[in-house]
Scaffold this motif. Sequence first.
Motif, PDB file in Angstrom:
ATOM      1  N   ALA A  80      33.516  44.574  30.438  1.00 24.27           N
ATOM      2  CA  ALA A  80      33.872  45.516  31.493  1.00 24.27           C
ATOM      3  C   ALA A  80      34.399  46.802  30.885  1.00 24.27           C
ATOM      4  CB  ALA A  80      34.944  44.896  32.387  1.00 24.27           C
ATOM      5  N   ASN A  81      34.326  47.857  31.678  1.00 20.24           N
ATOM      6  CA  ASN A  81      34.990  49.088  31.243  1.00 20.24           C
ATOM      7  C   ASN A  81      36.385  49.088  31.865  1.00 20.24           C
ATOM      8  OD1 ASN A  81      34.851  50.166  33.896  1.00 20.24           O
ATOM      9  ND2 ASN A  81      32.804  50.981  33.488  1.00 20.24           N
ATOM     10  N   GLN A  82      37.196  50.051  31.522  1.00 20.11           N
ATOM     11  CA  GLN A  82      38.591  50.075  31.961  1.00 20.11           C
ATOM     12  C   GLN A  82      38.713  50.076  33.491  1.00 20.11           C
ATOM     13  OE1 GLN A  82      41.176  49.857  29.669  1.00 20.11           O
ATOM     14  NE2 GLN A  82      42.400  49.443  31.462  1.00 20.11           N
ATOM     15  N   ALA A  83      37.866  50.804  34.165  1.00 18.16           N
ATOM     16  CA  ALA A  83      37.930  50.882  35.628  1.00 18.16           C
ATOM     17  C   ALA A  83      37.596  49.528  36.270  1.00 18.16           C
ATOM     18  CB  ALA A  83      36.970  51.948  36.135  1.00 18.16           C
ATOM     19  N   GLN A  84      36.691  48.773  35.664  1.00 13.58           N
ATOM     20  CA  GLN A  84      36.280  47.486  36.227  1.00 13.58           C
ATOM     21  C   GLN A  84      37.313  46.390  35.984  1.00 13.58           C
ATOM     22  OE1 GLN A  84      32.693  47.353  33.955  1.00 13.58           O
ATOM     23  NE2 GLN A  84      31.412  48.084  35.657  1.00 13.58           N
ATOM     24  N   LYS A  85      38.121  46.536  34.936  1.00 12.01           N
ATOM     25  CA  LYS A  85      39.070  45.489  34.563  1.00 12.01           C
ATOM     26  C   LYS A  85      40.009  45.152  35.717  1.00 12.01           C
ATOM     27  CE  LYS A  85      42.265  43.915  31.113  1.00 12.01           C
ATOM     28  NZ  LYS A  85      43.525  44.183  30.576  1.00 12.01           N
ATOM     29  N   SER A  86      40.545  46.155  36.385  1.00 11.70           N
ATOM     30  CA  SER A  86      41.476  45.877  37.485  1.00 11.70           C
ATOM     31  C   SER A  86      40.763  45.200  38.655  1.00 11.70           C
ATOM     32  CB  SER A  86      42.181  47.154  37.943  1.00 11.70           C
ATOM     33  OG  SER A  86      41.215  48.090  38.383  1.00 11.70           O
ATOM     34  N   SER A  87      39.491  45.532  38.890  1.00  9.04           N
ATOM     35  CA  SER A  87      38.726  44.867  39.952  1.00  9.04           C
ATOM     36  C   SER A  87      38.545  43.383  39.635  1.00  9.04           C
ATOM     37  CB  SER A  87      37.349  45.505  40.107  1.00  9.04           C
ATOM     38  OG  SER A  87      37.464  46.838  40.480  1.00  9.04           O
ATOM     39  N   ILE A  88      38.258  43.073  38.386  1.00  6.19           N
ATOM     40  CA  ILE A  88      38.074  41.673  37.966  1.00  6.19           C
ATOM     41  C   ILE A  88      39.372  40.910  38.163  1.00  6.19           C
ATOM     42  CG2 ILE A  88      37.645  40.149  36.007  1.00  6.19           C
ATOM     43  CD1 ILE A  88      35.873  42.406  34.861  1.00  6.19           C
ATOM     44  N   GLU A  89      40.452  41.476  37.673  1.00  7.34           N
ATOM     45  CA  GLU A  89      41.728  40.770  37.740  1.00  7.34           C
ATOM     46  C   GLU A  89      42.220  40.582  39.169  1.00  7.34           C
ATOM     47  OE1 GLU A  89      43.954  43.190  35.017  1.00  7.34           O
ATOM     48  OE2 GLU A  89      43.283  42.003  33.295  1.00  7.34           O
ATOM     49  N   LEU A  93      41.804  34.354  39.739  1.00  4.01           N
ATOM     50  CA  LEU A  93      43.156  33.835  39.586  1.00  4.01           C
ATOM     51  C   LEU A  93      43.586  33.841  38.134  1.00  4.01           C
ATOM     52  CD1 LEU A  93      42.822  30.775  41.981  1.00  4.01           C
ATOM     53  CD2 LEU A  93      43.856  32.996  42.487  1.00  4.01           C
ATOM     54  N   GLU A  94      44.903  33.897  37.912  1.00  4.62           N
ATOM     55  CA  GLU A  94      45.436  33.952  36.547  1.00  4.62           C
ATOM     56  C   GLU A  94      45.070  32.723  35.738  1.00  4.62           C
ATOM     57  OE1 GLU A  94      49.555  34.892  36.004  1.00  4.62           O
ATOM     58  OE2 GLU A  94      49.453  36.458  37.518  1.00  4.62           O
ATOM     59  N   ASP A  95      44.995  31.559  36.370  1.00  5.91           N
ATOM     60  CA  ASP A  95      44.718  30.340  35.608  1.00  5.91           C
ATOM     61  C   ASP A  95      43.230  30.099  35.376  1.00  5.91           C
ATOM     62  OD1 ASP A  95      44.115  29.695  38.218  1.00  5.91           O
ATOM     63  OD2 ASP A  95      44.967  27.684  38.117  1.00  5.91           O
ATOM     64  N   ASP A  96      42.375  30.972  35.887  1.00  7.47           N
ATOM     65  CA  ASP A  96      40.950  30.837  35.607  1.00  7.47           C
ATOM     66  C   ASP A  96      40.694  31.109  34.133  1.00  7.47           C
ATOM     67  OD1 ASP A  96      40.003  30.097  38.070  1.00  7.47           O
ATOM     68  OD2 ASP A  96      39.668  32.139  38.749  1.00  7.47           O
ATOM     69  N   GLU A  97      39.746  30.360  33.578  1.00  5.16           N
ATOM     70  CA  GLU A  97      39.448  30.507  32.159  1.00  5.16           C
ATOM     71  C   GLU A  97      38.342  31.531  31.963  1.00  5.16           C
ATOM     72  OE1 GLU A  97      38.693  26.636  30.593  1.00  5.16           O
ATOM     73  OE2 GLU A  97      40.642  25.917  31.208  1.00  5.16           O
ATOM     74  N   PHE A  98      38.749  32.760  31.756  1.00  2.00           N
ATOM     75  CA  PHE A  98      37.819  33.826  31.461  1.00  2.00           C
ATOM     76  C   PHE A  98      38.523  34.823  30.574  1.00  2.00           C
ATOM     77  CE2 PHE A  98      40.297  35.795  34.663  1.00  2.00           C
ATOM     78  CZ  PHE A  98      40.203  37.152  34.447  1.00  2.00           C
ATOM     79  N   ASN A  99      37.766  35.660  29.948  1.00  6.08           N
ATOM     80  CA  ASN A  99      38.317  36.646  29.036  1.00  6.08           C
ATOM     81  C   ASN A  99      37.585  37.954  29.267  1.00  6.08           C
ATOM     82  OD1 ASN A  99      39.857  34.674  27.101  1.00  6.08           O
ATOM     83  ND2 ASN A  99      37.873  33.776  27.499  1.00  6.08           N
ATOM     84  N   VAL A 100      38.321  39.025  29.312  1.00 10.51           N
ATOM     85  CA  VAL A 100      37.720  40.338  29.540  1.00 10.51           C
ATOM     86  C   VAL A 100      37.746  41.124  28.235  1.00 10.51           C
ATOM     87  CG1 VAL A 100      37.888  42.511  30.799  1.00 10.51           C
ATOM     88  CG2 VAL A 100      38.446  40.364  31.954  1.00 10.51           C
ATOM     89  N   PHE A 101      36.577  41.591  27.831  1.00 10.85           N
ATOM     90  CA  PHE A 101      36.482  42.472  26.663  1.00 10.85           C
ATOM     91  C   PHE A 101      36.088  43.850  27.161  1.00 10.85           C
ATOM     92  CE2 PHE A 101      34.244  44.582  23.188  1.00 10.85           C
ATOM     93  CZ  PHE A 101      35.186  44.463  22.176  1.00 10.85           C
ATOM     94  N   LEU A 102      36.902  44.826  26.849  1.00 10.46           N
ATOM     95  CA  LEU A 102      36.605  46.195  27.257  1.00 10.46           C
ATOM     96  C   LEU A 102      35.611  46.786  26.272  1.00 10.46           C
ATOM     97  CD1 LEU A 102      40.199  47.348  28.227  1.00 10.46           C
ATOM     98  CD2 LEU A 102      38.386  46.476  29.702  1.00 10.46           C
ATOM     99  N   TYR A 103      34.432  47.127  26.777  1.00 13.88           N
ATOM    100  CA  TYR A 103      33.355  47.555  25.881  1.00 13.88           C
ATOM    101  C   TYR A 103      33.212  49.062  25.747  1.00 13.88           C
ATOM    102  CZ  TYR A 103      30.481  48.421  30.055  1.00 13.88           C
ATOM    103  OH  TYR A 103      29.991  48.883  31.231  1.00 13.88           O
ATOM    104  N   SER A 104      34.050  49.808  26.374  1.00 12.95           N
ATOM    105  CA  SER A 104      33.867  51.255  26.337  1.00 12.95           C
ATOM    106  C   SER A 104      35.045  51.909  25.627  1.00 12.95           C
ATOM    107  CB  SER A 104      33.761  51.768  27.777  1.00 12.95           C
ATOM    108  OG  SER A 104      33.598  53.152  27.797  1.00 12.95           O
TER     109      SER A 104
END
Length: 194
Positions: A80-89, A93-104
């Motif tokens: 995700a880019n920085q703008a998308q990160k807040s939409s994802i979060e 839920l916090e306990d979901d197993e996922f990881n966000v890598f900012l690619y931009s």
Amino acid sequence: MYKAILAIKNQKLFAVVKNTLTENGYSIADTALDFSDCLRKIRVLKPDVLIMEYGFSVGSMVEIINILRDDRICPTIILANQAQKSSIESVILEDDEFNVFLYSPFNRGAFISFVETVIKSWVKLRRLEEHIKKLQDDLETRKLVERAKGILMKELKLDEELAMRRLQKLSMDHQMPIKEVARRIIEWKMSNNK
């Protein structure tokens, strides 16, 4: 060598991610362009990691993450880019197993380090879960065996050592785990007490 499934629609980002992974010894098990294709390939190929662009519909992204978490298939990395990160979060839920890598901008070294850390953490977590499950099973077995020994001691007037030997012999004679023998003895005693 770890294998990944890539669910990336942006062709430039796809090329950079694919090249970065293959240059670092990863194999690309397959690619997916929509939710059902991605889910089918994940279940069949059992990759070490799913790398997904924030481009799938949010509902599908959440659904995939939940399925992977519940079925313990593999970790998910969302690009995700920085703008998308807040939409994802905001939708996951916090306990979901996922990881966000900012690619931009995309940093190859940081990306590979991130992927390796995610995979190793996932493997370590799964091992701990298996260990906990085994400990719980051992504890349950011990409790059942102790109850069954008590029943044998009382019913057959045996001491503790002889009751244990009797359980072991029944287990061997019937080619059945001692836990199951103990459970049947307890069930027999309960049905006779009615």
